[in-house]
Design an enzyme around this catalytic site. Structure first.
Site, PDB file in Angstrom:
ATOM      1  N   HIS A   1      -5.547  -3.729   5.390  1.00 26.04           N
ATOM      2  CA  HIS A   1      -5.195  -4.000   3.991  1.00 26.04           C
ATOM      3  C   HIS A   1      -6.402  -4.529   3.214  1.00 26.04           C
ATOM      4  O   HIS A   1      -6.448  -5.682   2.826  1.00 26.04           O
ATOM      5  CB  HIS A   1      -4.017  -4.979   3.908  1.00 26.04           C
TER       6      HIS A   1
ATOM      7  N   ASP B   1       0.833  -1.204   0.000  1.00 23.69           N
ATOM      8  CA  ASP B   1       0.000   0.000   0.000  1.00 23.69           C
ATOM      9  C   ASP B   1       0.871   1.260   0.000  1.00 23.69           C
ATOM     10  O   ASP B   1       0.546   2.253  -0.661  1.00 23.69           O
ATOM     11  CB  ASP B   1      -0.943  -0.010   1.214  1.00 23.69           C
TER      12      ASP B   1
HETATM   13  P1  NAD Z   1      -0.482 -18.237  -5.836  1.00 24.90           P
HETATM   14  O1  NAD Z   1      -1.677 -19.105  -5.953  1.00 24.90           O
HETATM   15  O2  NAD Z   1       0.269 -17.889  -7.055  1.00 24.90           O
HETATM   16  O3  NAD Z   1       0.544 -18.871  -4.794  1.00 24.90           O
HETATM   17  C1  NAD Z   1       0.160 -19.379  -3.566  1.00 24.90           C
HETATM   18  C2  NAD Z   1       1.051 -20.544  -3.236  1.00 24.90           C
HETATM   19  O4  NAD Z   1       0.656 -21.035  -1.955  1.00 24.90           O
HETATM   20  C3  NAD Z   1       0.924 -21.722  -4.225  1.00 24.90           C
HETATM   21  O5  NAD Z   1       2.204 -22.062  -4.715  1.00 24.90           O
HETATM   22  C4  NAD Z   1       0.324 -22.840  -3.396  1.00 24.90           C
HETATM   23  O6  NAD Z   1       0.767 -24.120  -3.767  1.00 24.90           O
HETATM   24  C5  NAD Z   1       0.802 -22.451  -2.006  1.00 24.90           C
HETATM   25  N1  NAD Z   1       0.042 -23.060  -0.920  1.00 24.90           N
HETATM   26  C6  NAD Z   1      -1.290 -23.270  -0.813  1.00 24.90           C
HETATM   27  N2  NAD Z   1      -1.561 -23.875   0.351  1.00 24.90           N
HETATM   28  C7  NAD Z   1      -0.403 -24.036   1.008  1.00 24.90           C
HETATM   29  C8  NAD Z   1      -0.037 -24.597   2.262  1.00 24.90           C
HETATM   30  N3  NAD Z   1      -0.944 -25.111   3.086  1.00 24.90           N
HETATM   31  N4  NAD Z   1       1.270 -24.607   2.593  1.00 24.90           N
HETATM   32  C9  NAD Z   1       2.199 -24.094   1.758  1.00 24.90           C
HETATM   33  N5  NAD Z   1       1.926 -23.569   0.555  1.00 24.90           N
HETATM   34  C10 NAD Z   1       0.640 -23.525   0.189  1.00 24.90           C
HETATM   35  O7  NAD Z   1      -0.958 -16.894  -5.072  1.00 24.90           O
HETATM   36  P2  NAD Z   1      -0.139 -15.517  -4.934  1.00 24.90           P
HETATM   37  O8  NAD Z   1      -0.468 -14.643  -6.060  1.00 24.90           O
HETATM   38  O9  NAD Z   1       1.281 -15.827  -4.630  1.00 24.90           O
HETATM   39  O10 NAD Z   1      -0.856 -14.889  -3.626  1.00 24.90           O
HETATM   40  C11 NAD Z   1      -0.726 -15.503  -2.383  1.00 24.90           C
HETATM   41  C12 NAD Z   1      -1.544 -14.763  -1.332  1.00 24.90           C
HETATM   42  O11 NAD Z   1      -1.030 -13.440  -1.141  1.00 24.90           O
HETATM   43  C13 NAD Z   1      -3.019 -14.566  -1.688  1.00 24.90           C
HETATM   44  O12 NAD Z   1      -3.832 -14.833  -0.572  1.00 24.90           O
HETATM   45  C14 NAD Z   1      -3.101 -13.107  -2.079  1.00 24.90           C
HETATM   46  O13 NAD Z   1      -4.389 -12.575  -1.909  1.00 24.90           O
HETATM   47  C15 NAD Z   1      -2.113 -12.500  -1.132  1.00 24.90           C
HETATM   48  N6  NAD Z   1      -1.594 -11.175  -1.485  1.00 24.90           N
HETATM   49  C16 NAD Z   1      -1.406 -10.290  -0.482  1.00 24.90           C
HETATM   50  C17 NAD Z   1      -0.884  -9.041  -0.740  1.00 24.90           C
HETATM   51  C18 NAD Z   1      -0.634  -8.070   0.375  1.00 24.90           C
HETATM   52  O14 NAD Z   1      -0.416  -6.879   0.106  1.00 24.90           O
HETATM   53  N7  NAD Z   1      -0.586  -8.498   1.617  1.00 24.90           N
HETATM   54  C19 NAD Z   1      -0.560  -8.683  -2.057  1.00 24.90           C
HETATM   55  C20 NAD Z   1      -0.770  -9.615  -3.071  1.00 24.90           C
HETATM   56  C21 NAD Z   1      -1.294 -10.867  -2.768  1.00 24.90           C
HETATM   57  C1  LMR Z   2      -3.152  -6.411  -3.299  1.00 24.76           C
HETATM   58  O1  LMR Z   2      -3.382  -5.406  -2.657  1.00 24.76           O
HETATM   59  O2  LMR Z   2      -2.658  -6.393  -4.446  1.00 24.76           O
HETATM   60  C2  LMR Z   2      -3.427  -7.756  -2.687  1.00 24.76           C
HETATM   61  O3  LMR Z   2      -4.095  -7.625  -1.467  1.00 24.76           O
HETATM   62  C3  LMR Z   2      -4.081  -8.725  -3.605  1.00 24.76           C
HETATM   63  C4  LMR Z   2      -5.515  -8.410  -3.896  1.00 24.76           C
HETATM   64  O4  LMR Z   2      -6.330  -9.329  -3.825  1.00 24.76           O
HETATM   65  O5  LMR Z   2      -5.813  -7.261  -4.250  1.00 24.76           O
END
Ligand code: NAD
Ligand code: LMR
Length: 340
Positions: free
Chosen positions: A200, A173
Site C-alpha cells: 500500500h 486501493d
Molecule cells: P487523524 O490525525 O485524523 O486521526 C488519527 C487519530 O489517531 C487521532 O484522533 C489521534 O488522536 C489518534 N492517535 C494518535 N496516537 C494514538 C495512540 N497512541 N493511541 C490511540 N489513538 C491515537 O488521521 P487519519 O486521517 O484518521 O489517518 C490515520 C492513519 O491512517 C494515518 O497514518 C494515515 O496515513 C492512514 N491511512 C491509511 C489508509 C490505508 O489505505 N491504509 C488510508 C488513509 C489513511
Molecule cells: C491513501 O491511500 O489514501 C492513504 O494511504 C493515505 C495517504 O497518505 O495517501
C-alpha cells in the site's frame, strides 16, 4: 393455547433460530480521528457488531461514543481515553481496527510517517497481545507496508503470534481501482471488479487490469494512466486537501467493507474473499497483499496472485524489493526496541 398462537410462536422461534448471528465486539484504536469517526458511524450500523469500543488519546472520545450511542441501532457503544482505559476497551474484542497515527501532508511519502507511527503501532499491539491476543488485527495506519511487520514482530515477541489474524487494510486501493476503471469503462462502479495486489504505497500497489471484470478495452496509454492513477490515488487526495490530511471518508468506507468481511468470516459464512496485506510466501516479499479466503480463525487460505500478464509481472518485480525494504525497517524497529 390455541393452535394458531402455537404456530405463530413456532414460526417466530424458527425465524430467530435460522437468522440468529453471533455478535462481536469490535475495538477501534484512533477512533476520534478523520477515519476513526466515520468508521465508527458505519460500524454502529453493522448488525454483526454487538459492542463497539472506541479508544483514542483524544479526550473527546467518550463524547464521540455518547453521540453515536443515540443512534437507534443495536450496537452498544463505549468510549475510552488514556492508556489506563485501553485494557477495558480491548478486553473481549474479536476484531481490533487501528487507524491511530499521523496522516500525510503534501510533499510527504507514507514512509515519512514511519518515525511517528511505528511506535504507536508497537505500543497498541503490545496492549492487544496482553488483553485480546486472539483478536483479528486490522491495520490502517501508514506506512502499512512496515506497520504490519511491526505488529507481527510484537505479537511474536509476546508469544501470541498468529499470522492468520494480522491484516494490513488495502481495501481502499480496490475501491479506487473499481471507481477509476468504471469511469473509463462507463460501468457501474459497484459492479466493476479490479483485483489489486502487492502493498500500500506508490509502485507497490499493483492493479491487475488484465483481470478487470467487466474487462477494460485498453490502449497502452489508458493502461499506464489508470495504473498510475490507482497507485497515486492517496496522493491525489492529500494534494486536494492541501495540508488538511489524507483520505478519511473513502478510507472509512473501505475499512467498514473490510471489517464486514472479517466479521462474516468469523460468523462462519462460506466463501468470504477479500484481499489484505499479510504474511505471505507467494513472492520473495515476506508480506504481500493477495485475495484471502476468510473464516472463523482469520485467513483460511491465501488465494495467491493468479494469472498475470507481462506488464503486471514487471510491476510485481519492481514492487518486491521496495516491500522488502519497508518490511526490514519494521522488523529492525522491533528488534531495536529496548526490552522491558
Ligand atoms: P487523524 O490525525 O485524523 O486521526 C488519527 C487519530 O489517531 C487521532 O484522533 C489521534 O488522536 C489518534 N492517535 C494518535 N496516537 C494514538 C495512540 N497512541 N493511541 C490511540 N489513538 C491515537 O488521521 P487519519 O486521517 O484518521 O489517518 C490515520 C492513519 O491512517 C494515518 O497514518 C494515515 O496515513 C492512514 N491511512 C491509511 C489508509 C490505508 O489505505 N491504509 C488510508 C488513509 C489513511
Ligand atoms: C491513501 O491511500 O489514501 C492513504 O494511504 C493515505 C495517504 O497518505 O495517501
Amino acid at each position: 393455547m390455541s393452535l394458531s398462537l402455537n404456530r405463530l410462536i413456532t414460526r417466530k422461534l424458527l425465524t430467530i433460530f435460522t437468522t440468529s448471528k453471533r455478535n462481536f465486539k469490535v475495538a477501534v484504536l484512533g477512533a476520534s480521528g478523520g477515519i476513526g469517526q466515520p468508521l465508527a458511524l458505519l460500524l454502529k450500523q453493522n448488525p454483526l457488531v454487538s459492542q463497539l469500543a472506541l479508544y483514542d488519546v483524544s479526550k473527546i472520545t467518550p463524547g464521540v461514543a455518547v453521540d453515536l450511542s443515540h443512534m437507534n441501532t443495536c450496537t452498544l457503544t463505549e468510549g475510552f481515553t488514556g492508556e489506563d482505559q485501553l485494557c477495558t476497551c480491548l478486553y473481549g474484542s474479536s476484531v481490533v481496527i487501528i487507524p491511530a497515527g499521523l496522516p500525510r501532508k503534501p510533499g510527504m511519502s507514507r514512509d515519512d510517517l514511519f518515525k511517528s507511527n511505528a511506535g504507536i503501532i508497537a505500543n497498541l499491539t503490545c496492549a492487544i497481545a496482553r488483553f485480546c491476543p486472539c483478536a483479528m488485527i486490522c491495520i490502517i495506519t501508514n506506512p502499512v507496508n512496515a506497520c504490519v511487520p511491526i505488529a507481527s514482530e510484537i505479537m511474536c515477541k509476546c508469544g501470541v503470534y498468529d499470522p492468520n489474524r494480522i491484516f494490513g487494510v488495502t481495501t481502499l486501493d480496490l475501491v479506487r481501482a473499481s471507481t477509476f476503471v468504471a469511469e473509463v469503462n462507463l460501468t457501474n462502479p459497484t459492479c466493476q471488479y479490479v483485483p489489486v495486489i502487492g502493498g500500500h504505497a506508490g509502485a507497490t500497489i499493483i492493479p491487475l487490469l488484465s483481470r478487470s471484470c467487466p474487462p477494460i478495452l485498453m490502449s497502452g496509454t489508458t493502461r499506464d494512466t489508470l495504473t498510475k492513477r490507482i497507485q497515486e490515488g492517496g496522493t491525489e487526495v492529500v494534494a486536494a486537501k492541501a495540508g488538511g490530511g489524507s483520505a478519511t471518508l473513502s478510507m472509512a468506507f473501505a475499512a467498514a467493507r473490510f471489517a464486514n468481511a472479517i466479521l462474516r468470516g468469523l460468523n462462519g459464512e462460506e466463501n468470504v474473499v477479500e484481499p489484505a496485506y499479510v504474511k505471505s510466501n507467494v513472492t520473495a516479499s515476506a508480506y504481500f497483499s493477495t485475495p484471502l479466503l476468510l473464516g472463523r480463525c482469520g485467513i483460511k487460505e491465501n488465494l495467491g496472485i493468479g494469472k498475470v500478464d507481462q506488464y503486471e509481472q514487471d510491476l510485481i518485480c519492481k514492487a518486491v524489493p521496495m516491500l522488502q525494504k519497508s518490511i526490514k525497517a519494521g522488523v529492525d524497529f522491533v528488534k531495536n526496541l529496548p526490552s522491558k
